[in-house]
Design an enzyme around this catalytic site. Structure first.
Site, PDB file in Angstrom:
ATOM      1  N   SER A 295      44.272  42.293  43.692  1.00  0.00           N
ATOM      2  CA  SER A 295      43.046  41.915  43.000  1.00  0.00           C
ATOM      3  C   SER A 295      42.612  43.036  42.054  1.00  0.00           C
ATOM      4  O   SER A 295      43.376  43.428  41.177  1.00  0.00           O
ATOM      5  CB  SER A 295      41.968  41.531  44.034  1.00  0.00           C
ATOM      6  OG  SER A 295      40.882  40.892  43.424  1.00  0.00           O
TER       7      SER A 295
ATOM      8  N   ASP B   3      43.931  31.228  44.527  1.00  0.00           N
ATOM      9  CA  ASP B   3      43.365  32.529  44.186  1.00  0.00           C
ATOM     10  C   ASP B   3      42.057  32.494  43.408  1.00  0.00           C
ATOM     11  O   ASP B   3      41.304  33.451  43.477  1.00  0.00           O
ATOM     12  CB  ASP B   3      44.383  33.399  43.455  1.00  0.00           C
ATOM     13  CG  ASP B   3      45.280  34.136  44.428  1.00  0.00           C
ATOM     14  OD1 ASP B   3      44.991  34.121  45.632  1.00  0.00           O
ATOM     15  OD2 ASP B   3      46.253  34.738  43.986  1.00  0.00           O
TER      16      ASP B   3
ATOM     17  N   HIS C 273      40.891  35.010  48.172  1.00  0.00           N
ATOM     18  CA  HIS C 273      42.337  35.211  48.112  1.00  0.00           C
ATOM     19  C   HIS C 273      42.788  36.269  49.098  1.00  0.00           C
ATOM     20  O   HIS C 273      42.039  37.138  49.506  1.00  0.00           O
ATOM     21  CB  HIS C 273      42.835  35.519  46.700  1.00  0.00           C
ATOM     22  CG  HIS C 273      42.150  36.633  45.998  1.00  0.00           C
ATOM     23  ND1 HIS C 273      41.844  36.557  44.674  1.00  0.00           N
ATOM     24  CD2 HIS C 273      41.705  37.848  46.392  1.00  0.00           C
ATOM     25  CE1 HIS C 273      41.267  37.676  44.301  1.00  0.00           C
ATOM     26  NE2 HIS C 273      41.171  38.479  45.322  1.00  0.00           N
TER      27      HIS C 273
END
Length: 189
Positions: free
Chosen positions: A114, A166, A170
């Site tokens: 991320s 996502d 996620h």
């Protein structure tokens, strides 16, 4: 030199390779600690740095672990490139520390999930020495338009994974962990 605090998992055999793995927004270096046994790496040191505590604009200025400020959600908004590069410099220092500990740069993988993945792109693609690989998990390439890529990593092996769900919560799944293990095997063995 002052390094970011990290969770470090030493391998059962002397370390010959390293993975520096950055967590996502609001998380910590402990996030991916549980996957290490699933990756079956007998000589790989895992380094999971903790992001600094900073105010995050999209969360009303709340102070939380973050690699850089998130100014707006969705594409097209302003990006905190200075924050990304500040965090990248701190990860560069961890790479240098691994080199000082006897791990050659070409035996180091930089990984990020991320928000940590955006920093991992910046670190790995501009690093002046050849690295082993980059893992970009559920992330985006925030500095794609401004990065100064190094010649050393023009052919860097990159593992990119992004789940179907996502856009919401996620995480990594078992299938992805198996693919990560295979990627690490291909670039570190």
């Amino acid at each position: 030199m002052s390094y970011l605090p990290c969770v470090e998992i030493e391998p059962p055999q002397p370390a010959e390779t390293s993975v520096i793995w950055l967590h996502g927004l609001g998380a910590s270096g402990h996030d991916f600690e549980p996957v290490v046994p699933e990756l079956a790496r007998k000589s790989t040191r895992f380094v999971f740095p903790h992001a600094p505590q900073i105010p995050v604009t999209v969360n009303g200025g709340m102070v939380m672990p973050a690699w850089y400020d998130i100014i707006s959600l969705g594409g097209g908004g302003p990006i905190d490139e200075d924050g990304i590069r500040r965090s990248a410099a701190r990860i560069d220092a961890l790479i240098e520390r691994e080199i000082e500990r006897g791990i050659p740069a070409e035996r180091i993988v930089v990984a990020g999930f991320s928000q940590g993945g955006a920093v991992a792109y910046e670190v790995a693609l501009r690093h002046p020495a050849r690295l082993a690989g980059l893992m970009a998990l559920s992330t985006y390439f925030a500095t794609a338009d401004s990065i100064q890529c190094s010649d050393a990593n023009q052919a860097l092996p990159i593992f990119i994974a992004h789940g179907t769900f996502d856009p919401m919560e996620h995480a990594v799944c078992l299938e992805e962990i198996q693919d990560i293990a295979a990627f690490l095997h291909s670039v570190l063995d």
